[in-house]
Design a protein around this motif. Structure first.
Motif, PDB file in Angstrom:
ATOM      1  N   PHE A  72      -1.983  -8.334   4.495  1.00 54.38           N
ATOM      2  CA  PHE A  72      -1.234  -8.310   5.757  1.00 54.38           C
ATOM      3  C   PHE A  72      -2.092  -7.719   6.876  1.00 54.38           C
ATOM      4  O   PHE A  72      -1.664  -6.840   7.632  1.00 54.38           O
ATOM      5  N   CYS A  73      -3.340  -8.191   6.976  1.00 51.68           N
ATOM      6  CA  CYS A  73      -4.283  -7.904   8.068  1.00 51.68           C
ATOM      7  C   CYS A  73      -4.932  -6.522   7.999  1.00 51.68           C
ATOM      8  O   CYS A  73      -5.749  -6.187   8.860  1.00 51.68           O
ATOM      9  N   ASP A  74      -4.595  -5.703   7.017  1.00 46.55           N
ATOM     10  CA  ASP A  74      -5.260  -4.421   6.826  1.00 46.55           C
ATOM     11  C   ASP A  74      -6.144  -4.491   5.588  1.00 46.55           C
ATOM     12  O   ASP A  74      -5.807  -5.163   4.607  1.00 46.55           O
ATOM     13  N   THR A  75      -7.266  -3.780   5.620  1.00 46.66           N
ATOM     14  CA  THR A  75      -8.231  -3.830   4.525  1.00 46.66           C
ATOM     15  C   THR A  75      -8.156  -2.555   3.694  1.00 46.66           C
ATOM     16  O   THR A  75      -8.129  -1.446   4.229  1.00 46.66           O
ATOM     17  N   TYR A  76      -8.144  -2.737   2.378  1.00 44.69           N
ATOM     18  CA  TYR A  76      -7.999  -1.627   1.444  1.00 44.69           C
ATOM     19  C   TYR A  76      -9.102  -1.666   0.384  1.00 44.69           C
ATOM     20  O   TYR A  76      -9.571  -2.734   0.007  1.00 44.69           O
ATOM     21  N   THR A  77      -9.486  -0.487  -0.072  1.00 42.13           N
ATOM     22  CA  THR A  77     -10.419  -0.365  -1.192  1.00 42.13           C
ATOM     23  C   THR A  77      -9.770   0.347  -2.372  1.00 42.13           C
ATOM     24  O   THR A  77     -10.377   0.444  -3.440  1.00 42.13           O
TER      25      THR A  77
ATOM     26  N   SER B 109       5.157   2.902 -12.123  1.00 40.15           N
ATOM     27  CA  SER B 109       5.672   2.595 -13.456  1.00 40.15           C
ATOM     28  C   SER B 109       6.741   1.515 -13.420  1.00 40.15           C
ATOM     29  O   SER B 109       7.055   0.906 -14.444  1.00 40.15           O
ATOM     30  N   ASN B 110       7.289   1.260 -12.229  1.00 40.26           N
ATOM     31  CA  ASN B 110       8.405   0.316 -12.108  1.00 40.26           C
ATOM     32  C   ASN B 110       7.981  -1.109 -11.768  1.00 40.26           C
ATOM     33  O   ASN B 110       8.740  -1.875 -11.176  1.00 40.26           O
ATOM     34  N   GLY B 111       6.747  -1.475 -12.142  1.00 42.09           N
ATOM     35  CA  GLY B 111       6.375  -2.883 -12.134  1.00 42.09           C
ATOM     36  C   GLY B 111       5.733  -3.417 -10.881  1.00 42.09           C
ATOM     37  O   GLY B 111       5.748  -4.626 -10.660  1.00 42.09           O
ATOM     38  N   PHE B 112       5.122  -2.538 -10.055  1.00 41.04           N
ATOM     39  CA  PHE B 112       4.439  -3.038  -8.861  1.00 41.04           C
ATOM     40  C   PHE B 112       3.228  -2.172  -8.560  1.00 41.04           C
ATOM     41  O   PHE B 112       3.075  -1.058  -9.077  1.00 41.04           O
ATOM     42  N   ILE B 113       2.346  -2.709  -7.701  1.00 40.56           N
ATOM     43  CA  ILE B 113       1.245  -1.943  -7.144  1.00 40.56           C
ATOM     44  C   ILE B 113       1.470  -1.849  -5.643  1.00 40.56           C
ATOM     45  O   ILE B 113       2.212  -2.654  -5.065  1.00 40.56           O
ATOM     46  N   PHE B 114       0.827  -0.855  -5.002  1.00 43.89           N
ATOM     47  CA  PHE B 114       1.008  -0.723  -3.548  1.00 43.89           C
ATOM     48  C   PHE B 114      -0.217  -0.075  -2.926  1.00 43.89           C
ATOM     49  O   PHE B 114      -1.062   0.512  -3.609  1.00 43.89           O
ATOM     50  N   PHE B 115      -0.297  -0.199  -1.585  1.00 42.73           N
ATOM     51  CA  PHE B 115      -1.480   0.233  -0.846  1.00 42.73           C
ATOM     52  C   PHE B 115      -1.193   1.394   0.097  1.00 42.73           C
ATOM     53  O   PHE B 115      -2.075   1.796   0.851  1.00 42.73           O
ATOM     54  N   ASP B 116       0.012   1.942   0.064  1.00 49.11           N
ATOM     55  CA  ASP B 116       0.358   3.111   0.872  1.00 49.11           C
ATOM     56  C   ASP B 116      -0.107   4.351   0.127  1.00 49.11           C
ATOM     57  O   ASP B 116       0.633   4.943  -0.654  1.00 49.11           O
TER      58      ASP B 116
ATOM     59  N   SER C 135       1.808   7.723  -0.037  1.00 50.40           N
ATOM     60  CA  SER C 135       3.176   7.714  -0.554  1.00 50.40           C
ATOM     61  C   SER C 135       3.191   7.820  -2.068  1.00 50.40           C
ATOM     62  O   SER C 135       2.301   7.327  -2.757  1.00 50.40           O
ATOM     63  N   ASN C 136       4.230   8.461  -2.578  1.00 49.71           N
ATOM     64  CA  ASN C 136       4.480   8.493  -4.019  1.00 49.71           C
ATOM     65  C   ASN C 136       5.820   7.855  -4.349  1.00 49.71           C
ATOM     66  O   ASN C 136       6.417   8.162  -5.394  1.00 49.71           O
ATOM     67  N   ALA C 137       6.304   6.963  -3.476  1.00 52.33           N
ATOM     68  CA  ALA C 137       7.586   6.291  -3.712  1.00 52.33           C
ATOM     69  C   ALA C 137       7.445   5.389  -4.932  1.00 52.33           C
ATOM     70  O   ALA C 137       6.644   4.459  -4.946  1.00 52.33           O
ATOM     71  N   ASN C 138       8.248   5.659  -5.970  1.00 52.67           N
ATOM     72  CA  ASN C 138       8.083   4.937  -7.233  1.00 52.67           C
ATOM     73  C   ASN C 138       9.006   3.734  -7.374  1.00 52.67           C
ATOM     74  O   ASN C 138       8.897   2.972  -8.314  1.00 52.67           O
ATOM     75  N   GLY C 139       9.972   3.565  -6.447  1.00 52.86           N
ATOM     76  CA  GLY C 139      10.826   2.391  -6.491  1.00 52.86           C
ATOM     77  C   GLY C 139      11.995   2.473  -7.434  1.00 52.86           C
ATOM     78  O   GLY C 139      12.599   1.456  -7.769  1.00 52.86           O
TER      79      GLY C 139
ATOM     80  N   PRO D  84       9.620   2.044  -1.346  1.00 52.31           N
ATOM     81  CA  PRO D  84       8.217   1.740  -1.085  1.00 52.31           C
ATOM     82  C   PRO D  84       8.030   0.434  -0.302  1.00 52.31           C
ATOM     83  O   PRO D  84       8.863  -0.465  -0.376  1.00 52.31           O
ATOM     84  N   ASN D  85       6.926   0.383   0.422  1.00 50.46           N
ATOM     85  CA  ASN D  85       6.498  -0.815   1.140  1.00 50.46           C
ATOM     86  C   ASN D  85       5.028  -1.067   0.812  1.00 50.46           C
ATOM     87  O   ASN D  85       4.450  -0.388  -0.018  1.00 50.46           O
ATOM     88  N   ASN D  86       4.463  -2.059   1.485  1.00 40.69           N
ATOM     89  CA  ASN D  86       3.031  -2.340   1.335  1.00 40.69           C
ATOM     90  C   ASN D  86       2.681  -2.611  -0.130  1.00 40.69           C
ATOM     91  O   ASN D  86       1.752  -2.035  -0.685  1.00 40.69           O
ATOM     92  N   LEU D  87       3.414  -3.542  -0.730  1.00 37.97           N
ATOM     93  CA  LEU D  87       3.360  -3.661  -2.187  1.00 37.97           C
ATOM     94  C   LEU D  87       3.221  -5.099  -2.677  1.00 37.97           C
ATOM     95  O   LEU D  87       3.496  -6.054  -1.967  1.00 37.97           O
ATOM     96  N   VAL D  88       2.811  -5.195  -3.932  1.00 39.02           N
ATOM     97  CA  VAL D  88       2.790  -6.446  -4.691  1.00 39.02           C
ATOM     98  C   VAL D  88       3.588  -6.201  -5.963  1.00 39.02           C
ATOM     99  O   VAL D  88       3.217  -5.342  -6.778  1.00 39.02           O
ATOM    100  N   ALA D  89       4.687  -6.919  -6.138  1.00 41.20           N
ATOM    101  CA  ALA D  89       5.580  -6.692  -7.270  1.00 41.20           C
ATOM    102  C   ALA D  89       5.453  -7.803  -8.299  1.00 41.20           C
ATOM    103  O   ALA D  89       5.640  -8.979  -7.980  1.00 41.20           O
ATOM    104  N   LEU D  90       5.120  -7.429  -9.503  1.00 39.64           N
ATOM    105  CA  LEU D  90       5.170  -8.355 -10.638  1.00 39.64           C
ATOM    106  C   LEU D  90       6.593  -8.458 -11.153  1.00 39.64           C
ATOM    107  O   LEU D  90       7.147  -9.560 -11.281  1.00 39.64           O
TER     108      LEU D  90
END
Length: 248
Positions: free
Chosen positions: A76-81, A87-94, A97-101, A114-120
């Motif tokens: 979403f236009c921001d670059t991350y390394t 534990s609840n089935g997603f990864i995120f780039f924030d 934050s420690n929001a676990n969902g 949580p936001n800024n995420l990819v959910a499997l």
């Protein structure tokens, strides 16, 4: 632009034959990567990546510290390394934050963390009761892939284990979600992506905060930019006289 066919011979007389060339398959997908805030989700072949990963130990409703992607990844236009795993089935780039969902997948988009995420399979999972989560980066620059595996991770209560993976691609910034075995079975479960403030999201149809879906050996790709699908291709001869069929 739109993919173009080329021909073996530029000049073709009645009765002659030629060969059409295209460096893409009959079903073509491509995207405009300059439109980085827009994604299109399309089904792709189920092709998990195997390899040896770094195991992640997570209890119920927990997140990792910052983990290395292994390359620059634009989301979403921001670059991350770096990224985090919930534990609840997603990864995120924030990374702050420690929001676990906990304790179910949201209907996206949703401004609540949580936001800024990819959910499997964002749901109430509990790797503290079993299963395995690991990650690794494979390939050679500029075509590396981050692989995040959820293997046999049970839902809270010990039913309907989740197995699948998330793939992040260097260069193209593609995101693949690979479902080996996921069953929502009444538990609200989300498969998709969401931006950093929860104002924009793209989800797999029927899998957005729903308890009524399952997936076995399927996969979807989130392609950044304005994406198009073509297939099968059609074409026209010009001029069309003395041609048996003007589009074959």
């Amino acid at each position: 632009g739109i993919p173009q066919l080329s021909v073996l011979n530029d000049t073709i007389c009645p009765g002659d034959t030629t060969t059409l060339f295209c460096n893409l398959s009959d079903t073509i997908s491509f995207s405009d990567p300059t439109a980085c805030s827009t994604y299109t989700v399309v089904p792709i072949p189920h092709a998990p990546i195997t390899g040896s990963g770094t195991n992640v130990s997570l209890s119920d409703d927990a997140v990792t510290g910052n983990l290395p992607i292994g390359f620059d990844f634009e989301f979403f236009c921001d670059t991350y390394t770096q990224f985090k795993i919930s534990s609840n089935g997603f990864i995120f780039f924030d990374l702050a934050s420690n929001a676990n969902g906990c304790c179910s997948g949201q209907n996206l988009p949703n401004g609540t963390a949580p936001n800024n995420l990819v959910a499997l399979a964002w749901a109430d999972l509990n790797p503290g009761s079993g299963g395995n989560i690991n990650y690794f980066t494979t390939g050679v620059a500029p075509n590396r892939i981050l692989v995040v595996n959820f293997t046999n991770v049970p839902r809270f209560g010990g039913i309907n284990n989740v197995t699948g993976q998330i793939l992040l691609y260097e260069g193209t910034n593609y995101i693949d979600v690979i479902s080996n075995s996921i069953t929502a079975s009444g538990s609200l479960t989300t498969q998709g992506i969401e931006n950093s403030n929860g104002t924009s999201a793209v989800t797999v149809p029927g899998r957005n905060g729903s308890g009524n879906w399952s997936a076995t050996n399927d996969a979807f790709r989130f392609a950044p930019g304005i994406s198009f699908l073509f297939g099968p291709l059609t074409y026209n001869w010009s001029p069309g006289f003395a041609v048996t069929s003007p589009n074959s």
